[in-house]
Motif scaffolding. Structure first.
Motif, mmCIF file in Angstrom:
data_model
loop_
_atom_site.group_PDB
_atom_site.id
_atom_site.type_symbol
_atom_site.label_atom_id
_atom_site.label_comp_id
_atom_site.label_asym_id
_atom_site.label_seq_id
_atom_site.Cartn_x
_atom_site.Cartn_y
_atom_site.Cartn_z
ATOM 1 N N SER A 26 0.811 -1.224 0.000
ATOM 2 C CA SER A 26 0.000 0.000 0.000
ATOM 3 C C SER A 26 0.845 1.276 0.000
ATOM 4 O O SER A 26 0.338 2.341 -0.353
ATOM 5 N N VAL A 27 2.113 1.177 0.389
ATOM 6 C CA VAL A 27 2.985 2.358 0.381
ATOM 7 C C VAL A 27 4.015 2.316 -0.742
ATOM 8 O O VAL A 27 4.908 3.161 -0.795
ATOM 9 N N GLY A 28 3.907 1.328 -1.638
ATOM 10 C CA GLY A 28 4.763 1.324 -2.823
ATOM 11 C C GLY A 28 5.807 0.234 -2.931
ATOM 12 O O GLY A 28 6.556 0.195 -3.906
ATOM 13 N N PHE A 29 5.873 -0.681 -1.975
ATOM 14 C CA PHE A 29 6.811 -1.794 -2.101
ATOM 15 C C PHE A 29 6.294 -2.770 -3.152
ATOM 16 O O PHE A 29 5.090 -2.968 -3.294
ATOM 17 N N LYS A 30 7.230 -3.375 -3.882
ATOM 18 C CA LYS A 30 6.899 -4.376 -4.900
ATOM 19 C C LYS A 30 7.482 -5.715 -4.481
ATOM 20 O O LYS A 30 8.623 -5.791 -4.006
ATOM 21 N N LEU A 31 6.711 -6.780 -4.688
ATOM 22 C CA LEU A 31 7.171 -8.116 -4.362
ATOM 23 C C LEU A 31 8.313 -8.499 -5.289
ATOM 24 O O LEU A 31 8.175 -8.453 -6.510
ATOM 25 N N LEU A 32 9.441 -8.848 -4.712
ATOM 26 C CA LEU A 32 10.624 -9.237 -5.470
ATOM 27 C C LEU A 32 10.662 -10.749 -5.641
ATOM 28 O O LEU A 32 10.910 -11.263 -6.730
ATOM 29 N N GLN A 33 10.423 -11.473 -4.547
ATOM 30 C CA GLN A 33 10.403 -12.931 -4.633
ATOM 31 C C GLN A 33 9.643 -13.537 -3.458
ATOM 32 O O GLN A 33 9.492 -12.921 -2.417
ATOM 33 N N ARG A 34 9.185 -14.747 -3.700
ATOM 34 C CA ARG A 34 8.505 -15.553 -2.680
ATOM 35 C C ARG A 34 9.368 -16.791 -2.482
ATOM 36 O O ARG A 34 9.738 -17.445 -3.451
ATOM 37 N N ARG A 35 9.693 -17.081 -1.207
ATOM 38 C CA ARG A 35 10.532 -18.233 -0.895
ATOM 39 C C ARG A 35 9.781 -19.195 0.021
ATOM 40 O O ARG A 35 9.106 -18.774 0.937
#
Length: 161
Positions: A133-142
């Motif tokens: 909601s504040v602009g972070f983007k998912l880079l990876q799921r482990r």
């Protein structure tokens, strides 16, 4: 309702630990898995108040501490990593977590030449929505196959600056 952000050193040792205990009290497995880390974090900040006051704060509502957040700036200018970020259970769902996170981001952005902010969390929490909601983007799921697998997969987020 007056929300403020105060220096960690304005409080007594144990406050960070207590807030984490409360924030994760919805499932006792969190305490079983992370209590030692929470104690170590609290001890570190109270043994290093200069670091505590530069790299974290406590969120206070009408004079009562309701949450805290901290970050690690040692990898600048490449990145700053957000660490513990919690809101006491009674105050969740009111937007305080988002306001706390936004305040931390605003403080982190004061570092000159910073390239990105990173944070890791688990998929079985509200946190992913808060970060997105504040602009972070998912880079990876482990995949989380350790003792804390109940918390869901690990999610790594970044905010490019």
């Amino acid at each position: 309702m007056c929300l403020t952000f105060k220096k960690i050193s304005d409080f007594e040792r144990g406050i960070l630990y207590q807030l984490l205990m409360d924030g994760y009290s919805f499932d006792n497995r969190w305490r079983e898995s992370f209590e030692q880390n929470w104690k170590e974090s609290d001890n570190f900040f109270f043994e290093n108040p200069d670091i505590a006051d530069k790299c974290g704060f406590i969120t206070v509502l009408d004079g009562k501490p309701i949450g805290h957040i901290s970050w690690d700036p040692r990898n600048r200018p490449e990145y700053v990593e957000i660490g513990h970020n919690c809101i006491a259970s009674e105050y969740k769902g009111n937007g305080y977590g988002k306001r706390q996170l936004q305040e931390a981001i605003n403080r982190i952005l004061q570092y000159k030449g910073l390239k990105k902010i990173i944070v890791g969390t688990n998929c079985n929490l509200v946190a992913p929505h808060n970060y997105e909601s504040v602009g972070f983007k998912l880079l990876q799921r482990r995949k989380n196959e350790g003792a804390a697998s109940f918390s869901g997969d690990y999610l790594d987020y970044e905010m490019l600056l």
